[in-house]
Design an enzyme around this catalytic site. Structure first.
Site, PDB file in Angstrom:
ATOM      1  N   VAL A  11       1.002  -1.335  -0.093  1.00  0.00           N
ATOM      2  CA  VAL A  11       0.034  -0.127  -0.126  1.00  0.00           C
ATOM      3  C   VAL A  11       0.838   1.159   0.123  1.00  0.00           C
ATOM      4  O   VAL A  11       1.947   1.414   0.911  1.00  0.00           O
ATOM      5  CB  VAL A  11      -1.062   0.118   1.121  1.00  0.00           C
ATOM      6  CG1 VAL A  11      -1.918   1.353   1.346  1.00  0.00           C
ATOM      7  CG2 VAL A  11      -1.607  -1.126   1.328  1.00  0.00           C
ATOM      8  N   ASP A  31     -12.919 -12.372   7.451  1.00  0.00           N
ATOM      9  CA  ASP A  31     -11.647 -12.203   7.986  1.00  0.00           C
ATOM     10  C   ASP A  31     -11.467 -11.075   9.015  1.00  0.00           C
ATOM     11  O   ASP A  31     -10.651 -10.128   8.822  1.00  0.00           O
ATOM     12  CB  ASP A  31     -10.755 -12.133   6.972  1.00  0.00           C
ATOM     13  CG  ASP A  31      -9.283 -12.254   7.399  1.00  0.00           C
ATOM     14  OD1 ASP A  31      -8.971 -12.972   8.350  1.00  0.00           O
ATOM     15  OD2 ASP A  31      -8.319 -11.865   6.457  1.00  0.00           O
TER      16      ASP A  31
END
Length: 623
Positions: free
Chosen positions: A340, A462
Site C-alpha cells: 500500500v 476475516d
C-alpha cells in the site's frame, strides 16, 4: 414435492382452458393455474384467491417428453437455489404427465429481448446485468453441487423472470450429471438447441461442464445486442449471431455498432467493453480455455459494482505518477497480496498531482503473480463498489491494466490500523484510551451490523484488528473485503466455502467444517474486543507456553471481576469503571460462544456496546 391427481390440475386450470395457456413448445403446453397457498389444493381460476402456478402438460405421444419429465423431477426435486425455478409437484396419471412450478409473472428472457410481446418494456442495461448475474449464480451452483450437474441446453428461453426481474433457470429435461471422478467429459447423444450448443458437443457428443459456459456466452451476446442466436431473417452471413458478431467484440469502435440501440446511453463504454471481453472468453472454441462459471459470476459482479458507485477507472500511468513512481518512501503498508502506497490526487478530478498537494489517498498494488490476489481484487471492487457506510473504508476507484497490474485506490486513513495502536508497532503512537477503544469498537460493530442487515447479506469472513482503519478522529472503518462472501440463500443457515482467514480470529465451526455463518463474524469481533481489553495479540508465540492463543488462555478470566483485573491493559488503568469493564468482558464471552446460534447478532452487540459507553467511570481507582 406434492403428487397431484390429474383431476386437481384439471380443476386448477379450468379444464385446461385455452385462455389459461401461457406457453407452448414441442413437448407440450404450459397453463396458468391457481392453488391454495397452504394446501396446494385447486383454487378457483382468476378468482384472486390462492396463488398462481405454472402447469406444464406434456404431449403423451412424445417418448422424449417422458424422459424430460423424469429428468425434470429428478433434478429439480433434489436441487434448491434462489435462481432455480421451484418445482412444487408433479402428476403421473396413466398417460398424463404434468409438472407444477412456481409462476414467473415476467415470463422468459427471450420474450423481453426479442419483443415477442410488443407491450413488454425494453430491459434496461442494469436489469440485463442483474439477470445475467442471477443466471450465472444458478449455473455456478449446479457446477459446484455435490453431484455436479451440466445443464446442457442453456438459452434465453430457459431463463424465467419473477416480478422483480430475478432470473431463475428452468427446463432441466436435458440436464446431465457431470463426469465421474477423473473424467473430463460425458459422452452423450447430441441434443440441444442449435446456435447455443458448444462446438465440441456438436462435433463429438463430448459434453463438458464448460459446455454450459459457451451457452452462457451466447446468451450474454444476445443481451448485449438484442439479437437472437439464430435468425434466418437476418441478411446472409448474419444468420448465426456468434459467427457474425464475434469479430466486433475485439474492437471498442466496432462494438458500438452491434450494441442494442434500445439501451444506448445506459452503460459506460468501459462496462460494455468488459462485458464483451467476458463474452469472448465464454465463447472460446476449446472448453479448457473458457472460464469457470464461478469466474464468470465474479467478473459480472465487478461490472455491476462499477456501475453502482461509478468508481473511477485509473490508468496505471496515473497511479505511478500519484505515488512518485511507487517510490519506497511512499509505502505505508505491506501484506500477503501486495503493498500500500500513499498517493496524491486532485480533490475534484482525481487526476495525479504533486506530492503534498491535493488529496491524500491509499493505493494498494497487488502482486502480479498471486492468483489469490486477483480473486481478492475482484471481491474488493464488488463489495466496496456496491456498499456505502460511514464505517466502511471508501473505495474511490481501481486500475486493471492486464492481469499483472491490479490496483485499488481508497480514501487515506491517517491514524493507520487498530493493530498498530494496540500492539505499539510504532513506539511514537500514544496508547489508545478506554473511551477511544469503545468508540472504535462501536464503529466497527456498526459496520458489521450494516453488512449483515444489507439487502445482499454480506459475511466479512476475516475480521481482525489490522482490518480496522482509523481516520484523524479515530473513527473506525473496516477495510479489506478480499475474503468477504455473500450470506446464505433463503432458508439456508450457512455458506460452505474453502477455509481461509487468520488463525486466532476464525470461528471454530468454520475452521472445523468450512461452514461459514453470519455469526462467524461475531466470533472474530469477540477476539478483537478481547485484544482491546488486554492489548495482547490473538496469537503470540512469544508468550509463555499455554498463553499463545489469547482466547484459550484468557477466557476463564472473563467471568470473574478479580481475575479480569489481572489481564486488563495496565495502560488504561483508572479510565473506566469496574462495571463497564465487567460488562465488556461478559459481551466478549457471548461473542466467543463455541456455537454460532448461541452468539448475539451484531445489532445486539452494538446495542450492548452503546450501553457500556454510557457508563461513566466512578471517581475511584480503576481496576
Amino acid at each position: 414435492m406434492k403428487v397431484f391427481s390429474y383431476e386437481e390440475l384439471k380443476s386448477a386450470t379450468n379444464n385446461f382452458s385455452p385462455d389459461t395457456v401461457v406457453g407452448k413448445g414441442v413437448l407440450g403446453q404450459v397453463f396458468k393455474g391457481w392453488l391454495n397457498e397452504k394446501t396446494l389444493s385447486p383454487a378457483r381460476p382468476n378468482s384472486g384467491f390462492g396463488m398462481a402456478v405454472a402447469i406444464k402438460k406434456l404431449n403423451p405421444e412424445s417418448t422424449q417428453g417422458f424422459q424430460e419429465w423424469q429428468s425434470e423431477v429428478n433434478f429439480l426435486g433434489n436441487l434448491t437455489h434462489p435462481n432455480l425455478i421451484k418445482l412444487l409437484g408433479y402428476c403421473w396419471d396413466d398417460d398424463e404427465l404434468l409438472l407444477v412450478y412456481e409462476f414467473m409473472p415476467k415470463g422468459s428472457l427471450n420474450n423481453h429481448l426479442f419483443r415477442r410481446n410488443p407491450n413488454l418494456e425494453t430491459l434496461s442495461w442494469n436489469t440485463r446485468l442483474k439477470i445475467a448475474i442471477g443466471a450465472a449464480r444458478a449455473l455456478a451452483f449446479l457446477h459446484a453441487s455435490e453431484k455436479q450437474v451440466i445443464f446442457r441446453d442453456f438459452k434465453s428461453s430457459h431463463i424465467l423472470l419473477d416480478k422483480n426481474y430475478i432470473a431463475k433457470i428452468t427446463d432441466f429435461g436435458l440436464a446431465k450429471l457431470g463426469p465421474a471422478g477423473g473424467q473430463s467429459h460425458v459422452t452423450t447423444r447430441v441434443i440441444g438447441t442449435y446456435g447455443y450448443a458448444a462446438p465440441e458437443f456438436v462435433a463429438t457428443g463430448h459434453l463438458y461442464v464448460k459446455s454450459d459456459v459457451y451457452g452462457f456466452g451466447v446468451v450474454l451476446l444476445e443481451m448485449l445486442t438484442g439479437k437472437q442466436a439464430l435468425d434466418t431473417d437476418r441478411p446472409t452471413g448474419q444468420h448465426n449471431l456468434v459467427e457474425w458478431a464475434k469479430p466486433f467484440l475485439f474492437s471498442k469502435g466496432k462494438l458500438k455498432t452491434i450494441m442494442d440501440a434500445m439501451i444506448e446511453d445506459q452503460y459506460s463504454p468501459k462496462a460494455a467493453w468488459q462485458a464483451a471481453q467476458l463474452t469472448l472468453k465464454c465463447l472460446k472454441p476449446n472448453p479448457n480455455f473458457r472460464p469457470s462459471m464461478k469466474d464468470v459470476l465474479e467478473e459480472l459482479e465487478v461490472i455491476e459494482a462499477i456501475l453502482e458507485k461509478k468508481l473511477k477507472v485509473f490508468s496505471y500511468a496515473d497511479l505511478k505518477s500519484a505515488t512518485k513512481n511507487f517510490r519506497h518512501d511512499t509505502v505505508v503498508g505491506e501484506g500477503g497480496f501486495g503493498i500500500v502506497y500513499k498517493g496524491w490526487l486532485d480533490e475534484k478530478t482525481l487526476t495525479p498531482v504533486r506530492a503534498g498537494f491535493g488529496k491524500v489517498v491509499a493505493i494498494k498494488k497487488l502482486k502480479p503473480d498471486s492468483m489469490q490476489g486477483i480473486l481478492e481484487w475482484q471481491s474488493e471492487v464488488y463489495f466496496l463498489g456496491m456498499l456505502s457506510h460511514p464505517n466502511l473504508v471508501k473505495l474511490l476507484g481501481y486500475c486493471r491494466d492486464d492481469d499483472d497490474k491490479l490496483l485499488l485506490v481508497y480514501e487515506f486513513m491517517p491514524k493507520g490500523s487498530l493493530n498498530n495502536h494496540l500492539f505499539r508497532r510504532n513506539p511514537n503512537l500514544e496508547p489508545l484510551s478506554w473511551n477511544t477503544r469503545l468508540k472504535i469498537a462501536i464503529g466497527a460493530a456498526r459496520a458489521l451490523a450494516f453488512l449483515h442487515a444489507s439487502e445482499k447479506q454480506v459475511i466479512y469472513r476475516d475480521f481482525k484488528a489490522s482490518h480496522i482503519l482509523l481516520d484523524r478522529n479515530y473513527n473506525a472503518k473496516i477495510s479489506d473485503f478480499g475474503l468477504a462472501k455473500l450470506g446464505p440463500y433463503e432458508g439456508q443457515s450457512h455458506v460452505t466455502t474453502r477455509v481461509m482467514g487468520t488463525s486466532g480470529y476464525a470461528a471454530p465451526e468454520y475452521v472445523a467444517t468450512g461452514h461459514l455463518y453470519v455469526k462467524s463474524d461475531v466470533y472474530g469481533f469477540g477476539v478483537v474486543l478481547l485484544e482491546m481489553l488486554t492489548s495482547m495479540r490473538a496469537i503470540d508465540a512469544n508468550r509463555p507456553t499455554g498463553q499463545h492463543n489469547l482466547v484459550e488462555w484468557t477466557e476463564p478470566f472473563l467471568s470473574s471481576e478479580t481475575k479480569l483485573k489481572t489481564i486488563m491493559d495496565p495502560k488504561i488503568k483508572g479510565q473506566y469503571s469496574p462495571k463497564a469493564a465487567m460488562q465488556a468482558a461478559q459481551l466478549t464471552l457471548k461473542c466467543l460462544q463455541p456455537r454460532p446460534n448461541q452468539r448475539p447478532s451484531m445489532q445486539n452487540v452494538l446495542e450492548e456496546l452503546e450501553a457500556i459507553n454510557a457508563i461513566h467511570p466512578e471517581k475511584v481507582q480503576g481496576i
